[in-house]
Design a protein around this motif. Sequence first.
Motif, PDB file in Angstrom:
ATOM      1  N   ILE A 111       0.807  -1.210   0.000  1.00 30.17           N
ATOM      2  CA  ILE A 111       0.000   0.000   0.000  1.00 30.17           C
ATOM      3  C   ILE A 111       0.850   1.275   0.000  1.00 30.17           C
ATOM      4  N   ARG A 158      -8.565   8.057  -3.935  1.00 24.79           N
ATOM      5  CA  ARG A 158      -9.066   6.732  -3.557  1.00 24.79           C
ATOM      6  C   ARG A 158      -9.433   5.901  -4.781  1.00 24.79           C
ATOM      7  N   ARG A 162      -7.669   2.458  -6.075  1.00 27.03           N
ATOM      8  CA  ARG A 162      -8.496   1.272  -6.318  1.00 27.03           C
ATOM      9  C   ARG A 162      -8.172   0.664  -7.684  1.00 27.03           C
ATOM     10  N   MET A 165      -4.927  -1.135  -7.606  1.00 28.91           N
ATOM     11  CA  MET A 165      -5.036  -2.424  -6.923  1.00 28.91           C
ATOM     12  C   MET A 165      -5.735  -3.454  -7.789  1.00 28.91           C
ATOM     13  N   ALA A 174      -5.792  -4.827  -0.910  1.00 33.81           N
ATOM     14  CA  ALA A 174      -5.912  -3.826   0.145  1.00 33.81           C
ATOM     15  C   ALA A 174      -5.689  -4.443   1.513  1.00 33.81           C
TER      16      ALA A 174
ATOM     17  N   VAL B  15     -16.685   6.947   4.346  1.00 36.43           N
ATOM     18  CA  VAL B  15     -15.455   6.156   4.474  1.00 36.43           C
ATOM     19  C   VAL B  15     -14.684   6.589   5.723  1.00 36.43           C
ATOM     20  N   ARG B  40     -17.343  -0.391  -4.000  1.00 29.51           N
ATOM     21  CA  ARG B  40     -16.320   0.643  -4.193  1.00 29.51           C
ATOM     22  C   ARG B  40     -15.972   1.289  -2.849  1.00 29.51           C
ATOM     23  N   THR B  43     -13.946  -0.925  -0.657  1.00 32.90           N
ATOM     24  CA  THR B  43     -12.529  -0.934  -1.052  1.00 32.90           C
ATOM     25  C   THR B  43     -11.804   0.291  -0.491  1.00 32.90           C
ATOM     26  N   TYR B  44     -12.454   1.436  -0.562  1.00 32.10           N
ATOM     27  CA  TYR B  44     -11.837   2.657  -0.030  1.00 32.10           C
ATOM     28  C   TYR B  44     -11.552   2.494   1.469  1.00 32.10           C
ATOM     29  N   GLN B  46     -11.051  -0.263   3.059  1.00 32.84           N
ATOM     30  CA  GLN B  46      -9.927  -1.194   3.246  1.00 32.84           C
ATOM     31  C   GLN B  46      -8.584  -0.508   2.976  1.00 32.84           C
ATOM     32  N   GLN B  47      -8.570   0.327   1.929  1.00 36.53           N
ATOM     33  CA  GLN B  47      -7.349   1.087   1.626  1.00 36.53           C
ATOM     34  C   GLN B  47      -6.953   1.916   2.826  1.00 36.53           C
ATOM     35  N   ARG B  48      -7.939   2.592   3.363  1.00 37.39           N
ATOM     36  CA  ARG B  48      -7.689   3.502   4.473  1.00 37.39           C
ATOM     37  C   ARG B  48      -7.126   2.722   5.664  1.00 37.39           C
TER      38      ARG B  48
END
Lengths: 179, 258
Positions: A111, A158, A162, A165, A174, B15, B40, B43-44, B46-48
């Motif tokens: 990440i 974001r 995405r 990824m 993620a 989010v 979507r 996913t954001y 999870q990224q965070r």
Amino acid sequence: MKAPVEPNADLIAIVQPLIPALRRYARALLRDRDDADDLVQDVLERAMTRWYQRHKVGSVRAWLFAILHNLAIDQLRRRMRHGASDPIENVPEVALSIPPDQEAAVRRGDILSLVSLLPEEQRSVLLLIGVEDLSYAEAAAVLDIPQGTVMSRLSRARERLRRMMDEAPGQSPALRIVK
Amino acid sequence: MTDAHVTEAELQAYVDGRLSESRQAVVASWLAAHPEEAARIETYRQQRDALRLALAPVVEEPLPPELDLHLRRHRRLGRWSARGMAVAASIALALVVGGGSGWMLRGLSAPTTAGTAALAREAAASYAVYANDADRPVEIAGSDQQMLDDWFSRRLSRPIKAPDLGPAGFRLIGGRLVATDFGPAGLYLYRDASGNRVALYVRPMRAQGNDRMTKRDVGLVRGWTWADDGLGFGMFGEMTDEQLHRTADMARAQFTSI
């Protein structure tokens, strides 16, 4: 000759607890421990010599992050200047990050490497809000941009992440973290 | 619920968990009706989380002394130099030991037992791996003690000096740097005339402050840990607790008087 500056008790009480977060933001932007800590030290110097300006950007926290952010951007641009012969104006914004191996980063789902591939303006917003928990208004103050711009950059960051990824096949990158 | 009023900015705020309770509920039920958007947004999220987790270790690291305003106040340090460091730190240490002023004591109040428990495991593991290594127990020999001390001081950003354990019959074999989750640690190895070995393990702690001398049993290896002024120590070996305690006390006394 500059007089040696010492922090007063007030400054210590307010700033000291914020130093770990400042290190974290610096580390995420510069991706180098020593460079990041040197930068935080510069931030502390400035905070001491300009303590009277601490209400300039809203909260003291936002003020410190603003100082750090501006110094970090200067440094990234300096790196770029030394690393490439092109004048800075010709360099696309995305190249102002340290260029990691994009394919490898995507494959690993690392990440931090993926975030470093984002354009600087998106990366900062993502970190200040998602990691440092600055409010949208604070982030706008730190970056000196309208709050609406913060929101659109956050959204673009974001979405771009995405998409990156998604390039990693058949997995949920993620959730895979490389420390 | 109405589709029309959920904006992209609200989805972002969702989010980040920054919507009011009522809007939170509206957005949640909107997402329930729009699975693609929900995916979507998930996913954001999870990224965070992944990003926060990846960066979390940075705030757990011990603060380098040059970034510590408490120390700064007394030292007037610019960039650290290995040479000036020992003198400067001894002044700061003297102030801490001497009581300091009110604000300084505040930083020392938190006990750090959890920290020295982790240190005990690292120290015991290092002892187990290196103390009985017949080929290369150390990277720098005791005959080059100055070089070794300088190296540790530089890497741990503190003045470090191998204590003299001669009165307990132990001679310095040498030392090596050990990698830990908390950055580098220094390992000094000693031996006595009958071949017993002890290891003194030292690294900066996450929290500033002190911790009392605590007995530790980690498998076959025993020892004592303590912390002074944000620097953690472990004295480990296979001797009796009393013998180890004596060498630990000896080392501690010398460190607090650097």
